[in-house]
Motif scaffolding. Structure first.
Motif, PDB file in Angstrom:
ATOM      1  N   THR A 119       0.720  -1.267  -0.139  1.00 10.59           N
ATOM      2  CA  THR A 119      -0.076  -0.010  -0.024  1.00 10.59           C
ATOM      3  C   THR A 119       0.855   1.321  -0.009  1.00 10.59           C
ATOM      4  O   THR A 119       1.936   1.343   0.462  1.00 10.59           O
ATOM      5  N   SER A 120       0.328   2.389  -0.795  1.00 10.37           N
ATOM      6  CA  SER A 120       0.882   3.602  -0.558  1.00 10.37           C
ATOM      7  C   SER A 120       0.156   4.367   0.359  1.00 10.37           C
ATOM      8  O   SER A 120      -1.174   4.180   0.692  1.00 10.37           O
ATOM      9  N   PHE A 121       0.730   5.562   0.643  1.00 10.55           N
ATOM     10  CA  PHE A 121       0.070   6.362   1.583  1.00 10.55           C
ATOM     11  C   PHE A 121      -0.581   7.714   0.712  1.00 10.55           C
ATOM     12  O   PHE A 121      -0.319   8.466   0.703  1.00 10.55           O
ATOM     13  N   ASP A 122      -1.663   7.128  -0.026  1.00 11.25           N
ATOM     14  CA  ASP A 122      -2.529   7.939  -0.823  1.00 11.25           C
ATOM     15  C   ASP A 122      -3.920   8.020  -0.833  1.00 11.25           C
ATOM     16  O   ASP A 122      -4.414   6.860  -0.185  1.00 11.25           O
ATOM     17  N   ASP A 123      -4.975   8.535  -1.108  1.00  5.25           N
ATOM     18  CA  ASP A 123      -6.352   8.530  -1.028  1.00  5.25           C
ATOM     19  C   ASP A 123      -7.175   7.409  -1.774  1.00  5.25           C
ATOM     20  O   ASP A 123      -7.885   6.878  -1.089  1.00  5.25           O
ATOM     21  N   ASP A 124      -6.232   6.846  -2.756  1.00  4.99           N
ATOM     22  CA  ASP A 124      -6.974   5.749  -3.351  1.00  4.99           C
ATOM     23  C   ASP A 124      -6.420   4.455  -3.112  1.00  4.99           C
ATOM     24  O   ASP A 124      -6.890   3.615  -3.950  1.00  4.99           O
ATOM     25  N   THR A 125      -5.533   4.023  -2.074  1.00  3.66           N
ATOM     26  CA  THR A 125      -5.032   3.037  -1.959  1.00  3.66           C
ATOM     27  C   THR A 125      -6.092   1.814  -1.564  1.00  3.66           C
ATOM     28  O   THR A 125      -6.126   0.639  -1.601  1.00  3.66           O
ATOM     29  N   ASP A 126      -7.239   2.365  -0.671  1.00  2.00           N
ATOM     30  CA  ASP A 126      -8.183   1.750  -0.192  1.00  2.00           C
ATOM     31  C   ASP A 126      -8.970   0.815  -1.285  1.00  2.00           C
ATOM     32  O   ASP A 126      -8.816  -0.173  -1.618  1.00  2.00           O
ATOM     33  N   ARG A 127      -9.274   1.651  -2.475  1.00  2.00           N
ATOM     34  CA  ARG A 127     -10.152   1.144  -3.389  1.00  2.00           C
ATOM     35  C   ARG A 127      -9.115   0.266  -4.244  1.00  2.00           C
ATOM     36  O   ARG A 127      -9.586  -0.790  -4.758  1.00  2.00           O
ATOM     37  N   ARG A 128      -8.053   0.877  -4.754  1.00  2.00           N
ATOM     38  CA  ARG A 128      -7.124   0.239  -5.511  1.00  2.00           C
ATOM     39  C   ARG A 128      -6.692  -1.150  -5.115  1.00  2.00           C
ATOM     40  O   ARG A 128      -6.919  -2.168  -5.725  1.00  2.00           O
ATOM     41  N   ASP A 129      -6.003  -1.164  -4.125  1.00  2.00           N
ATOM     42  CA  ASP A 129      -5.247  -2.322  -3.379  1.00  2.00           C
ATOM     43  C   ASP A 129      -6.069  -3.527  -2.600  1.00  2.00           C
ATOM     44  O   ASP A 129      -5.863  -4.456  -2.820  1.00  2.00           O
ATOM     45  N   ARG A 130      -7.131  -2.742  -2.006  1.00  2.00           N
ATOM     46  CA  ARG A 130      -8.063  -3.840  -1.307  1.00  2.00           C
ATOM     47  C   ARG A 130      -9.223  -4.187  -1.973  1.00  2.00           C
ATOM     48  O   ARG A 130      -9.933  -5.232  -1.630  1.00  2.00           O
ATOM     49  N   ILE A 131      -9.817  -3.290  -2.976  1.00  2.00           N
ATOM     50  CA  ILE A 131     -11.067  -4.032  -3.723  1.00  2.00           C
ATOM     51  C   ILE A 131     -10.945  -4.257  -5.151  1.00  2.00           C
ATOM     52  O   ILE A 131     -11.012  -5.247  -5.549  1.00  2.00           O
ATOM     53  N   ASP A 132     -10.324  -3.371  -5.903  1.00  2.00           N
ATOM     54  CA  ASP A 132     -10.303  -3.365  -7.483  1.00  2.00           C
ATOM     55  C   ASP A 132      -9.206  -4.456  -7.892  1.00  2.00           C
ATOM     56  O   ASP A 132      -9.464  -5.175  -8.758  1.00  2.00           O
ATOM     57  N   LYS A 133      -7.867  -4.365  -7.288  1.00  2.00           N
ATOM     58  CA  LYS A 133      -6.852  -5.186  -7.784  1.00  2.00           C
ATOM     59  C   LYS A 133      -7.212  -6.879  -7.208  1.00  2.00           C
ATOM     60  O   LYS A 133      -7.020  -7.617  -8.003  1.00  2.00           O
ATOM     61  N   PRO A 134      -7.544  -7.013  -6.212  1.00  2.00           N
ATOM     62  CA  PRO A 134      -7.936  -8.443  -5.560  1.00  2.00           C
ATOM     63  C   PRO A 134      -8.983  -9.058  -6.736  1.00  2.00           C
ATOM     64  O   PRO A 134      -8.821 -10.032  -7.054  1.00  2.00           O
ATOM     65  N   ARG A 135      -9.974  -8.127  -7.024  1.00  2.00           N
ATOM     66  CA  ARG A 135     -10.998  -8.672  -7.914  1.00  2.00           C
ATOM     67  C   ARG A 135     -10.385  -9.122  -9.431  1.00  2.00           C
ATOM     68  O   ARG A 135     -10.524 -10.045  -9.918  1.00  2.00           O
ATOM     69  N   ALA A 136      -9.754  -8.104  -9.825  1.00  2.00           N
ATOM     70  CA  ALA A 136      -8.868  -8.143 -11.172  1.00  2.00           C
ATOM     71  C   ALA A 136      -8.150  -9.383 -11.034  1.00  2.00           C
ATOM     72  O   ALA A 136      -8.246 -10.147 -12.152  1.00  2.00           O
ATOM     73  N   TYR A 137      -7.413  -9.508 -10.154  1.00  2.00           N
ATOM     74  CA  TYR A 137      -6.324 -10.815 -10.067  1.00  2.00           C
ATOM     75  C   TYR A 137      -6.950 -12.015 -10.069  1.00  2.00           C
ATOM     76  O   TYR A 137      -6.608 -13.001 -10.423  1.00  2.00           O
ATOM     77  N   ALA A 138      -8.045 -12.163  -9.241  1.00  2.00           N
ATOM     78  CA  ALA A 138      -8.887 -13.281  -9.026  1.00  2.00           C
ATOM     79  C   ALA A 138      -9.588 -13.585 -10.368  1.00  2.00           C
ATOM     80  O   ALA A 138      -9.695 -14.775 -11.079  1.00  2.00           O
ATOM     81  N   GLU A 139     -10.237 -12.536 -11.090  1.00  2.00           N
ATOM     82  CA  GLU A 139     -10.704 -12.938 -12.185  1.00  2.00           C
ATOM     83  C   GLU A 139      -9.640 -13.328 -13.542  1.00  2.00           C
ATOM     84  O   GLU A 139      -9.829 -14.289 -14.251  1.00  2.00           O
ATOM     85  N   THR A 140      -8.435 -12.850 -13.232  1.00  2.00           N
ATOM     86  CA  THR A 140      -7.454 -13.327 -14.183  1.00  2.00           C
ATOM     87  C   THR A 140      -6.955 -14.646 -13.929  1.00  2.00           C
ATOM     88  O   THR A 140      -6.182 -15.318 -14.868  1.00  2.00           O
ATOM     89  N   GLY A 141      -7.053 -14.957 -12.503  1.00  2.00           N
ATOM     90  CA  GLY A 141      -6.596 -16.462 -12.261  1.00  2.00           C
ATOM     91  C   GLY A 141      -5.270 -16.531 -11.672  1.00  2.00           C
ATOM     92  O   GLY A 141      -4.610 -17.450 -11.509  1.00  2.00           O
ATOM     93  N   ILE A 142      -4.775 -15.213 -11.223  1.00  2.00           N
ATOM     94  CA  ILE A 142      -3.586 -15.388 -10.580  1.00  2.00           C
ATOM     95  C   ILE A 142      -3.622 -16.129  -9.161  1.00  2.00           C
ATOM     96  O   ILE A 142      -4.591 -15.991  -8.360  1.00  2.00           O
ATOM     97  N   PRO A 143      -3.007 -17.286  -9.103  1.00  2.00           N
ATOM     98  CA  PRO A 143      -3.151 -18.091  -7.788  1.00  2.00           C
ATOM     99  C   PRO A 143      -2.991 -17.456  -6.364  1.00  2.00           C
ATOM    100  O   PRO A 143      -3.671 -17.757  -5.527  1.00  2.00           O
TER     101      PRO A 143
END
Length: 198
Positions: A119-143
């Motif tokens: 995580t970075s210390f910026d306003d968007d880290t919550d949405r980006r790293d904790r919501i959007d990226k886990p979803r995108a990586y799971a959809e892509t099949g990253i183990p």
């Protein structure tokens, strides 16, 4: 990271083509930011700070010692498209050491075992790293998706992607051993992370 475009397409509206994103990223790239395109949104990601870099160095050393046939590629651009076209530049991509040979700036995810984000210390880290990226990586099949969360001082290990989400999510405070499940098979001593949260 700042979201630059929150346009959500509908079946009748086209999404931003991959080629257009790649051209924007090439032209607009500056030394202090990276660009990502995740779940139909264009994000501006700040360049990592020194403690962030130390965490990636720590993780790289552990991976090399435990699995010398693998490499943690820092800031490697990936095409992460299962149901949506996307481009991410994770903090670390664990794959066989030759996996990125012959790849473009935006590599395929074939052979990727783990993606690591800090995580970075910026306003968007919550949405980006904790919501959007886990979803995108799971959809892509990253183990395995490893989130090193400097805000909560936790290591979050996501595993068993089902094509929509990760079925298993384990949260461990810094200082506890964190097991990265198969196909990674590495246990992290997370005690040193306590020094890099500022």
């Amino acid at each position: 990271m700042t979201i630059l475009n929150d346009h959500r397409s509908t079946p009748s509206e086209p999404r931003l083509p991959e080629e257009t994103f790649e051209e924007i990223a090439r032209i607009a790239a500056r030394e202090d930011v990276y660009f990502e395109f995740i779940n139909g949104k264009l994000w501006e990601k700040p360049v990592p700070d020194g403690d962030h870099a130390m965490i990636i160095q720590w993780l790289t050393r552990i991976c090399i010692q435990a699995r010398p046939e693998l490499w943690l590629f820092p800031e490697q651009g990936l095409r992460i498209h299962a149901y949506r076209n996307g481009h991410a530049r994770p903090d670390g991509v664990l794959a066989p050491s030759g996996a990125m040979a012959g790849q473009s700036e935006w590599a395929a995810t074939d052979g990727v075992l783990l993606i690591a984000e800090v995580t970075s210390f910026d306003d968007d880290t919550d949405r980006r790293d904790r919501i959007d990226k886990p979803r995108a990586y799971a959809e892509t099949g990253i183990p395995v998706y490893l989130l090193i969360d400097r805000d909560s001082c936790e290591v979050v290990v996501h595993s068993e992607p089902d094509g929509t989400r990760y079925e298993t999510v384990r949260r461990l405070p810094f200082g506890k051993p964190a097991e990265l499940p198969a196909p990674v098979g590495i246990t992290l001593d997370t005690e040193p992370l306590k020094d890099w949260v500022n």
